[in-house]
Design an enzyme around this catalytic site. Structure first.
Site, short mmCIF file in Angstrom:
data_model
loop_
_atom_site.label_atom_id
_atom_site.label_comp_id
_atom_site.label_asym_id
_atom_site.label_seq_id
_atom_site.Cartn_x
_atom_site.Cartn_y
_atom_site.Cartn_z
N ARG A 6 0.82 -1.21 0.00
CA ARG A 6 0.00 0.00 0.00
C ARG A 6 0.85 1.26 0.00
O ARG A 6 0.45 2.28 -0.54
CB ARG A 6 -0.90 0.02 1.24
CG ARG A 6 -2.28 -0.52 1.01
CD ARG A 6 -3.08 -0.50 2.31
NE ARG A 6 -3.69 -1.79 2.53
CZ ARG A 6 -3.86 -2.36 3.70
NH1 ARG A 6 -3.44 -1.75 4.81
NH2 ARG A 6 -4.42 -3.54 3.80
N GLN A 18 -10.99 -3.07 3.37
CA GLN A 18 -11.30 -4.40 2.85
C GLN A 18 -10.75 -5.49 3.76
O GLN A 18 -11.42 -6.47 4.07
CB GLN A 18 -10.66 -4.57 1.47
CG GLN A 18 -11.63 -4.53 0.33
CD GLN A 18 -10.90 -4.52 -1.00
OE1 GLN A 18 -9.99 -3.70 -1.22
NE2 GLN A 18 -11.28 -5.42 -1.88
N GLU A 19 -9.50 -5.29 4.20
CA GLU A 19 -8.87 -6.26 5.08
C GLU A 19 -9.69 -6.42 6.36
O GLU A 19 -9.91 -7.53 6.84
CB GLU A 19 -7.45 -5.79 5.38
CG GLU A 19 -6.59 -6.83 6.07
CD GLU A 19 -5.20 -6.28 6.37
OE1 GLU A 19 -4.77 -5.31 5.71
OE2 GLU A 19 -4.55 -6.81 7.29
N GLY A 20 -10.16 -5.27 6.90
CA GLY A 20 -10.96 -5.30 8.12
C GLY A 20 -12.29 -6.02 7.90
O GLY A 20 -12.74 -6.78 8.76
#
Ligand code: NAG
Ligand code: NAG
Ligand code: NAG
Length: 565
Positions: free
Chosen positions: A130, A168-170
């Site tokens: 990122r 998104q990861e969360g």
């Protein structure tokens, strides 16, 4: 008869439950109905590949795919990790696919060859990538997209390689945890708590009741994250707030059919960089340095400049001596172990604003129904409550505060002695001992002042694992990305007209050991019961008739299977 029957059904319920959560058998690769999926998690320090598998969908549209981690012959999850992180290839993107090669060939060896072409492969990159400039990210992803299909036959397309956002990861982590907790199965609510949900449908709002999902709190070293379902439609006080909120709310359908709204979820996810346990301590120490130096200059004092005149620090255990800063600018500290004062001076570091509906850094936070919600606290939430204080699990603010206060106030020498005699959890170490006082106060403040949970909140569980399993966000990712696959199976299923609830449950029987253990407990109860019965009969009547035997045959033989299946 009742006691035996009761035990039997209790045992089977228990077995069913255990089987659902401890699927530790080796994966049967000869099963032609098993599907596979791959997720590579490209993190900042390394990349890991996870192999998932699932039987065909059971045809019940209320349920999702039964995805599990694949296990090898030794029953170990099929996982492989390589170092360093893929972002190290920023300057040599043409090496990205070579870098990935060992992971993919490892997975290829585990999955039956004839399944490769229907096995989706996702390569999802997080933190490390990122921070790279977009052109470098793109170059790495492009190399993967071009070269991987040359060497591997997995189901793979351009959209399967991505740098995913923190949000998104969360969301994936939230999905993974709630999936393992069984909160997405709407068929039977098993007496679990429910909530009323507003789901958006084509032209109006639908209201439905379904299982309550669990919120997730995770405090690492660097950042803290919160994720929870927002069941009701949220109203915004201003267009600005709406704009901000849009970036923090995710709405998605986990169902296999976009027209069905029962699996629509609205989840709030927010990540706070610099709010992890270690980062907070670092911010605190930097602030201490700055303030003390300024103050000393102003007043001509020398507080903290030598070990003889240390600066008192309420967030370190009593009498612990420490030095912070660099060799040129040093500050000597001495713990005074005052939990309440420590909490007080940590307040400004939460950087709260006066707005309602906001949390740390003044970030928007939709209302939480504190009387009907449940949260799991991971990482630092668990370490702070368990490692030293030994009260992980159900959180009780007043008990926790009392224990933390006691810990802070204890002399450092005593704490070390206790540590040496093995009084603390095995993964507690010197670093934990030293910063426990600070971190326990920080966790308390983040939870109660930052996220505004009342001190009588009953439903926080601190945990390391969910049902003995470490839940990776990659599980949520595969679940989300394969959500439309059941459609195919359901259609096939209805063509054949079979209702296949039993096949889904059949794997429970594969848990032979549990099954045998249960079987013997039941058998033993029956023998004991028979013996007692015989004694009673002997005492009561002269003509002994084996009246219990027919019942036994009826009761224990065939019905046992239908109950499990
Ligand atoms: C918040 O409110 C308090 C009093 O209610 C006030 O003293 C303080 O300045 C306010 N802070 C901000 C950031 O507005
Ligand atoms: C504190 O919060 C404000 C917004 O309310 C933000 O602009 C600022 O960067 C935050 N400060 C720190 C140190 O994070
Ligand atoms: C926490 O524990 C105290 C003391 O055991 C008890 O009185 C209190 O009701 C508990 N609080 C909650 C929220 O369960």
């Amino acid at each position: 008869m009742f006691p035996v029957f009761f035990k039997l059904s209790f045992c089977l319920l228990f077995l069913r439950h255990l089987a659902r959560v401890t699927d530790v058998d080796a994966t049967d690769t000869s099963n032609p109905h098993l599907n596979y999926g791959l997720v590579v998690d490209c993190g900042s320090s390394g990349s890991r590949i996870f192999v998932y598998c699932w039987p065909r969908h059971n045809g019940n549209p209320h349920e999702l795919l039964d995805i599990r981690q694949m296990r090898d012959q030794h029953r170990k999850p099929v996982v492989m990790k390589i170092k360093p992180g893929i972002s190290e290839l920023a300057k040599t993107p043409e090496k990205a696919s070579d870098y990935m090669y060992p992971l993919l060939s490892f997975a290829a060896q585990h999955i039956p060859k004839n399944k490769h072409q229907e096995t989706p492969l996702y390569i999802l990159c997080t933190a490390g990538m990122r921070v790279l400039p977009e052109s470098q990210q793109e170059a790495i992803l492009e190399d993967l997209r071009t070269d991987i299909p040359v060497h591997f036959n997995f189901l793979f397309s351009d959209s399967h390689v991505e740098v995913i956002s923190g949000k998104q990861e969360g969301v994936y982590a939230w999905i993974g945890i709630n999936f393992v907790l069984g909160r997405f199965n709407h068929g039977d609510s098993d007496g679990e708590a429910e909530v009323e949900v507003h789901v958006p449908s084509i032209d109006q709002q639908d209201t439905l009741r379904r299982k309550r999902t669990a919120g997730v709190l995770d405090m690492g070293g660097v950042s803290t994250q919160i994720a929870y379902e927002v069941p009701k439609t949220v109203r915004f006080v201003s267009p600005q707030q709406e704009e901000v909120a849009k970036n923090l709310l995710a709405e998605f359908n986990l169902g296999c059919d976009a027209h069905r709204t029962e699996h629509v979820y609205r989840v709030y996810v927010s990540t706070f960089l610099g709010f992890g346990g270690n980062a907070a301590r670092q911010r605190y120490e930097e602030n201490l340095m700055r303030k003390t130096i300024t103050r000393n200059k102003l007043l001509g004092e020398h507080v903290g400049e030598t070990a003889e005149s240390p600066l008192p620090d309420p967030c370190l255990p009593t009498d612990l001596e420490d030095q912070i800063g660099t060799s040129t600018e040093k500050l000597y500290l001495r713990g005074t172990g005052d939990f309440d004062q420590c909490r007080q001076i940590l307040q400004p570091f939460l950087n709260r604003s006066n707005d309602t509906h906001s949390s740390l850094n003044g970030v928007y936070q939709p209302a939480i129904d504190y009387s009907n919600s449940q949260f799991y606290g991971f990482s630092e939430f668990y370490y702070c409550t368990e490692d030293v204080l030994r009260m992980g699990g159900d959180y009780n603010a007043s008990k926790y505060a009392a224990a933390a206060k006691g810990y802070c106030a204890t002399k450092w020498k005593t704490l070390q002695e206790r540590f040496d005699s093995g009084l603390y959890a095995s993964h507690a170490d010197y670093h934990r001992l030293k910063y426990q006082c600070f971190k326990s106060a920080w966790m308390y403040e983040v939870f109660h002042s930052g996220f505004s949970f009342p001190t009588n909140y009953k439903n926080l569980k601190t945990a390391l694992l969910v049902y003995e399993k470490e839940v990776q966000w990659t599980l949520g990712a595969i679940l989300y990305r394969t959500r439309f696959l059941p459609l195919r199976d359901i259609q096939q299923e209805s063509l054949k007209g079979t209702h296949s609830h039993w096949r889904h449950s059949f794997s429970f029987v594969n848990n032979h050991y549990l099954f045998l253990a249960c079987f013997f407990i039941v058998l033993l109860s029956i023998i004991l019961y028979l013996m007692r019965l015989r004694r009673i009969h002997r005492l009561a009547v002269k003509h002994y008739t084996p009246s219990s035997v027919p019942w036994l045959e009826e009761g224990l033989g065939p019905p046992m299977l239908p109950i499990i299946l």
